[in-house]
Design an enzyme around this catalytic site. Structure first.
Site, PDB file in Angstrom:
ATOM      1  N   GLU D  62       0.808  -1.219   0.000  1.00 38.58           N
ATOM      2  CA  GLU D  62       0.000   0.000   0.000  1.00 38.58           C
ATOM      3  C   GLU D  62       0.839   1.266   0.000  1.00 38.58           C
ATOM      4  O   GLU D  62       0.534   2.235  -0.710  1.00 38.58           O
ATOM      5  CB  GLU D  62      -0.957   0.019   1.197  1.00 38.58           C
ATOM      6  N   HIS D 131     -11.563  -3.838   8.833  1.00 36.07           N
ATOM      7  CA  HIS D 131     -12.133  -3.741   7.482  1.00 36.07           C
ATOM      8  C   HIS D 131     -13.479  -3.026   7.467  1.00 36.07           C
ATOM      9  O   HIS D 131     -14.273  -3.233   6.543  1.00 36.07           O
ATOM     10  CB  HIS D 131     -12.321  -5.142   6.874  1.00 36.07           C
TER      11      HIS D 131
HETATM   12  C1  LIG Z   1      -2.844  -4.515   4.139  1.00 38.02           C
HETATM   13  C2  LIG Z   1      -3.816  -5.292   3.373  1.00 38.02           C
HETATM   14  N1  LIG Z   1      -3.861  -5.177   2.039  1.00 38.02           N
HETATM   15  C3  LIG Z   1      -4.750  -5.858   1.323  1.00 38.02           C
HETATM   16  C4  LIG Z   1      -5.632  -6.692   1.935  1.00 38.02           C
HETATM   17  C5  LIG Z   1      -6.670  -7.444   1.117  1.00 38.02           C
HETATM   18  N2  LIG Z   1      -6.262  -8.827   1.049  1.00 38.02           N
HETATM   19  C6  LIG Z   1      -6.690  -9.738   1.940  1.00 38.02           C
HETATM   20  S1  LIG Z   1      -5.987 -11.216   1.742  1.00 38.02           S
HETATM   21  C7  LIG Z   1      -5.115 -10.684   0.409  1.00 38.02           C
HETATM   22  C8  LIG Z   1      -4.207 -11.628  -0.312  1.00 38.02           C
HETATM   23  C9  LIG Z   1      -3.190 -12.151   0.618  1.00 38.02           C
HETATM   24  O1  LIG Z   1      -2.412 -13.089  -0.049  1.00 38.02           O
HETATM   25  P1  LIG Z   1      -1.435 -14.005   0.767  1.00 38.02           P
HETATM   26  O2  LIG Z   1      -0.628 -13.178   1.689  1.00 38.02           O
HETATM   27  O3  LIG Z   1      -0.704 -14.827  -0.215  1.00 38.02           O
HETATM   28  O4  LIG Z   1      -2.364 -14.888   1.662  1.00 38.02           O
HETATM   29  P2  LIG Z   1      -3.425 -15.967   1.184  1.00 38.02           P
HETATM   30  O5  LIG Z   1      -4.717 -15.261   1.071  1.00 38.02           O
HETATM   31  O6  LIG Z   1      -2.974 -16.524  -0.110  1.00 38.02           O
HETATM   32  O7  LIG Z   1      -3.423 -16.964   2.270  1.00 38.02           O
HETATM   33  C10 LIG Z   1      -5.375  -9.351   0.154  1.00 38.02           C
HETATM   34  C11 LIG Z   1      -4.777  -8.574  -0.937  1.00 38.02           C
HETATM   35  C12 LIG Z   1      -5.574  -6.788   3.328  1.00 38.02           C
HETATM   36  N3  LIG Z   1      -6.418  -7.533   4.012  1.00 38.02           N
HETATM   37  N4  LIG Z   1      -4.651  -6.094   4.025  1.00 38.02           N
END
Ligand SMILES: Cc1ncc(C[n+]2csc(CCOP(=O)(O)OP(=O)(O)O)c2C)c(N)n1
Ligand SMILES: Cc1ncc(C[n+]2csc(CCOP(=O)(O)OP(=O)(O)O)c2C)c(N)n1
Ligand SMILES: [Mg+2]
Ligand SMILES: [Mg+2]
Lengths: 327, 337, 337, 327
Positions: D62, D131
């Site tokens: 971000e 959120h």
């Molecule tokens: C700071 C932040 N940015 C974006 C999000 C939205 N978001 C939630 S899960 C996710 C993907 C996360 O991917 P990863 O770290 O690989 O975990 P996975 O979901 O694959 O277990 C995103 C972009 C968030 N919750 N927090």
């Protein structure tokens, strides 16, 4: 030791020193808090006495400094993290507002985050737009964070000691313009209680509600108002903005019928707005005039000393404004 | 390509050195705006060596210790010094000062008082360059201390992912304030991190400006071609962090050794030994530069303070109303009663 | 050391798998609190394999996809499921839900809905462990997506610098929402970054849970000894990012291939082929687990909603006054008039 | 096309689509804005039409997303960065408040940062404390940042189009509870001007000043107040909080003599405080009652739907409070 002539800076150090002596779980961490002794010298020599395991110099990683303090506080330490300038709070706001502030609540009360984030703000050193701000409103707007802002040498000591006894995270904002201010600390005296405002000057005509360095500006202005215009202004130092001691504000304003709030932070959506709104709500029927806000201009701070100084309330502006309230 | 012969490189480095000495003087004379002045003495080869490979249209950001870089990119010492003095005649009309100086004409997107704060902007400038097919590179200059900031890694990752014409230049003067690099990380081989994100990455010793030029030539070419690059330049911060810091946290011996790594003297020696310039020529050049920088001080001191009303200018675009001053507002409100 | 024989590892993985299937069911039945439910199906070996090496007193944080990890560390499925349903009987009295679940008793310092948000806390926990000489390790679990967040690098740098008993576990399920890891970085060999900061770092394939245990054993030992470690575990996210996501951005073929990397089935096969367990035993075990998780659903559904007044509780410590409700305040103010 | 039945979500997409069609320098960047089409579907399929060079999926970074937008805006692009949830603003506050907001000023007016940061906030999806927040106050307290918060389908379109024409950085906060709301957009009609509030309902007894989703709650409440209690409440949708259209607020409040401000953000030091303070200052002599603040509770948001819903103003609370203003 008891009564001691000292400075704001040294009173802060004294508080840290005593806390570290009496409580082994207190640790300091931050940029330059150790060998350098703090950018403003507050933690000078503490590393010599308490060692590098308790006075921890960190890399330049504000977000992780706060996050580290959160984790340490959850696991039995009492960390005092230092953010060199409150202007850097933007890098830490996620750790501060989404983690430290919400952990107790989100986890249903299982655990608190008893950490202190020490930092400093305000104008006065021609340090420009990114090193001169007063950002306490971001903190005050975040439920879960306590907020202490000492104006006096005594409070530099007592408020910091008290902050170190809070069960919840405290953001502790010093003012860079006060470090060399002289005063006395009585470490044995009963301090003003945590969360209580302190009436530094009584006055029946007008109540000036303020905090941090503007307390001193308000006192100067009150003196002028009295001696030059016969107006008696009370000056109330809030000391903490969360908790906010409205019980002390209310009767003062009801009696005087006129209130002014003074804050160095920018006016719009700032602390002055909250104070003005609240005083108005609670004391509406007693008010002769609208509560007047004297606050920072809605602009960034310039490096030019002339522009810098005039971007925030001055004793002159406070006095002049108060005078106009009595036409 | 301009400024790549050793005499030229020496001249530029000497200009930086002398400018910084004058900044120190401005402070001592009480004419600077505050004490947050960070001199790049000892780091001249980094500024001059990298900038030698930059072209018109290239853009860059710097950290708080950026006078030398800006100067090496063509800044006017008068307007720089005036800005450092907080004068209306400075690059930013006295609003920015030493730590927030910029000039769009020269592609300087700004110095930054936030450690790491200027780094991601070059990723955006890289996107623009690609979009505009301008062939420009954007260069972020920062210190070793900025390697503590997460935003550096976020930015390098994006640059590598998107193959942008971007270069990251880490001027490793061994210290972030009082913290030596090995007190700030377990692995001071900083370029390894960049390599792990997929950037072309090297470390070069800054003692010989020509070595810096060589490394910059290589990496900037790669960056221009879409392989973003990282260059760490080893040098030594000769003096304190800012004007009031006497570096009590450093051993004298260390400082002595460190100051021996002087890229300006090194280049001067080499000019002499290779016979490219003789002492008289060098002295004449140094004198000329001294006069240029003396003039900058005079210009700065002679400059006007900004007007009070300028305080409300440039918060928003000139087409927009200015913020209402507190005083005006209070007058209006109190006039009601 | 508990839970390290293959039958035990299988049992734990099956519990995770079945729990997650029931979470999906809770959602379908409209009994979950919202749709922000992230299932770890396909990633069971990461949770179980690493947790097999954790001890009482160790602490950890997880990302938003943390059910499996918490379960593998000993969580009560009833209270977990109740929390996911937003009930007062859940671990956090319905305030936290799936993404903010925690249990201090089990050393769970919290799941996090902020990608990367829980990572630096383990550095702090590592400081505590050292201060208390507890011998504990603190483990941050996060996804491949979190390698985009600067705070990971800040945290790893600190851990390595201070030689803390800390481990970083990256569960690389190849996706962050719809973004495949090679669309998020130019170098998907994630452990190389950790190595560049001075951590002990490896990548392991998550197909065989025993491989994960082996790698975790090695690295956790190093971490406990003061060499912080990083372990990337390769696996595949079998289903969508959250309950409503059908992964339209993935090819069916890729999904088919990906789901073949099933650590639960793999372990089951191996138990059968090595003769450690027979089909009847395995079926009986699976059934028992199914009943355990069915009971968790029942427990969750039967639980009470939190009381309205609990809304103001636990903003601050119980010794402190609760925030004044807006309604109370308005009544007071309006009563004046 | 002209008049079009659509949703808030699609109106936003329409605005982006048109801007990208007419101005080649407009680019989108953010997490999942491309292939995924945006977490709430706002940017769906734009990547198909405009390609991956203009609709840029980013890593989860971000701070650097905002920083990249700043650099792009300074060098000739018109970036629309997306922050998936306003709750993540904490990670970007340095880039937003110390860079984007201050660059024009610090550099003496040499250059602006014409970027838009699109994001969404608010409660309504049991998404929990990290959120579901309404953090517009952080933005409103930062001089240099414009702040737009559309409440209607028309404004989703027009305000976003207007934001894309501003010379300065605009934070554009959508409400997650409004994406599926239906309405009409007339792309050819003259929209309400940038920076002007919109009186959605007239009423002589009370002025309700609000924005974003609370506009709809206020309209429901106003309807109830009228039909059940004969109270005529005006509802004013501010549309932008910076600029703030006080010229429209003033005469309405002076006429009615009573004002209420409604905001989903937490009350203390929030937008409601600024609005209440300002209305009081400017209209003091016309006020029968103190300006009443109906705002979010000073607590984090729970995942439990029951607690979540009651943490922010409801139509019932607005109506009930207004009724009490007329004893
Ligand atoms: C700071 C932040 N940015 C974006 C999000 C939205 N978001 C939630 S899960 C996710 C993907 C996360 O991917 P990863 O770290 O690989 O975990 P996975 O979901 O694959 O277990 C995103 C972009 C968030 N919750 N927090
Ligand atoms: C975000 C942030 N953190 C801390 C500081 C205070 N500070 C200013 S310069 C500096 C040291 C920077 O070191 P380095 O990056 O190596 O640059 P150098 O000063 O050596 O040129 C620090 C800690 C700051 N200005 N910004
Ligand atoms: Mg350095
Ligand atoms: Mg993933």
């Amino acid at each position: 030791m008891a009564l001691q002539e000292t400075t704001y800076r040294d009173a802060l150090r004294l508080a840290l020193h005593e806390a570290m002596q009496t409580d082994d779980t207190v640790i300091l961490l931050g940029e330059e808090v150790g060998r350098y002794g703090g950018a403003y010298g507050v933690t000078k020599d503490l590393i010599k006495e308490f060692g590098a395991d308790r006075v921890i110099d960190t890399p330049i990683s504000e977000a992780a400094i706060v996050g580290t303090a959160v984790g340490a506080a959850m696991t039995g330490l009492r960390p005092v993290a230092e953010l060199m300038y409150v202007d850097f709070i933007g890098m830490t706001m996620d750790q501060l507002a989404n983690q430290a502030a919400k952990i107790r609540y989100m986890f249903g009360g299982q655990i608190g985050v008893p950490m202190v984030l020490r930092t400093q703000g305000g104008t006065g050193r021609s340090a420009g737009a990114q090193h001169s701000q007063s950002l306490e409103a971001y903190v005050m707007h975040t439920p879960g964070l306590r907020l202490a802002m000492p104006a006096t040498v005594e409070d530099a000591y007592h408020l910091l000691r008290q902050s170190l006894q809070q069960p919840d995270p405290v953001v502790f904002i010093e003012h860079k313009g006060l470090y060399t201010m002289k005063g006395t600390v009585d470490a044995d005296a009963e301090p003003v209680a945590w969360g209580q405002a302190n009436l530094l000057r009584a006055g029946a005509d007008l109540v000036i509600v303020t905090y941090s360095r503007q307390v001193h500006h308000a006192l100067v202005a009150a003196q002028t108002l009295h001696s030059e215009h016969g107006i008696n202004a009370a000056v109330l130092d809030l000391r903490t903005l969360n908790p906010l001691d409205f019980d002390t504000i209310r009767p003062l304003v009801e009696d005087a019928g006129r209130a002014m709030v003074v804050s160095e932070g920018v006016m719009t959506c700032g602390v002055a707005a909250e104070l003005a709104a609240r005083i108005t709500e609670e004391c509406f029927d007693f008010l002769e005039d609208p509560v007047v806000r004297v606050a920072g201009e809605d602009i960034p701070i310039s490096v030019s000393p002339l522009l810098e100084q005039n971007s925030v309330p001055t004793p002159e502006l406070i006095a002049e404004t108060a005078r106009k309230m009595f036409p | 390509m301009k400024n790549t012969t050793l005499p030229q490189l020496y001249q530029e480095m000497r200009r930086v050195r002398t400018f910084e000495e004058r900044v120190g003087e401005l402070f001592v004379r009480g004419q600077s705006a505050g004490s947050m002045l960070h001199l790049s003495i000892g780091e001249e080869s980094a500024a001059v060596g990298v900038c030698a490979r930059m072209r018109d249209g290239d853009t860059f950001t710097t950290h708080h210790r950026g006078h030398g870089i800006f100067l090496a990119r063509g800044a006017d010492p008068d307007r720089m010094m005036a800005e450092i003095a907080g004068k209306d005649t400075g690059y930013c009309h006295g609003k920015g000062g030493s730590m927030h100086i910029a000039d769009m004409g020269l592609g300087h997107l700004g110095a930054n008082a936030i450690v790491g704060g200027g780094i991601p902007a070059v990723v955006g400038a890289g996107l623009s360059a690609r979009h505009q097919k301008s062939g420009a590179v954007s260069v972020a200059f920062f210190g070793d201390g900025a390697t503590g900031q997460g935003i550096l890694y976020e930015s390098m990752n994006m640059a590598a992912l998107w193959k942008l014409p971007v270069m990251f230049v880490c001027i490793n003067n061994q210290y972030g304030m009082g913290t030596r690099i090995d007190q700030a990380t377990a692995n001071p081989d900083l370029h390894e991190r960049a390599a792990a994100f997929g950037l072309a990455a090297r470390t070069v010793d800054g003692l010989e400006v020509e070595d810096v030029v060589e490394a910059a030539t290589d990496l900037m070419e790669q960056a221009r071609g879409g392989t973003p690059a990282f260059l760490a330049i080893d040098c030594y911060r000769f003096y304190g962090h800012a004007r009031k810091d006497k570096s009590p946290y450093r051993e004298e011996l260390e400082e002595e050794e460190g100051r021996k790594k002087d890229p300006v003297l090194q280049a001067r020696e080499k000019l002499l030994t290779t016979g490219l310039m003789d002492t008289a020529e060098l002295d004449a050049l140094d004198d000329e530069i001294a006069r240029e920088m003396d003039a900058a001080i005079d210009f700065a001191i002679a400059g006007e303070e900004p007007q009070m009303q300028s305080m409300f200018r440039d918060v928003y675009a000139p087409t927009e109303p200015e913020p209402e001053p507190v005083r005006t507002r209070l007058d209006r409100i109190l006039a009601q009663g």
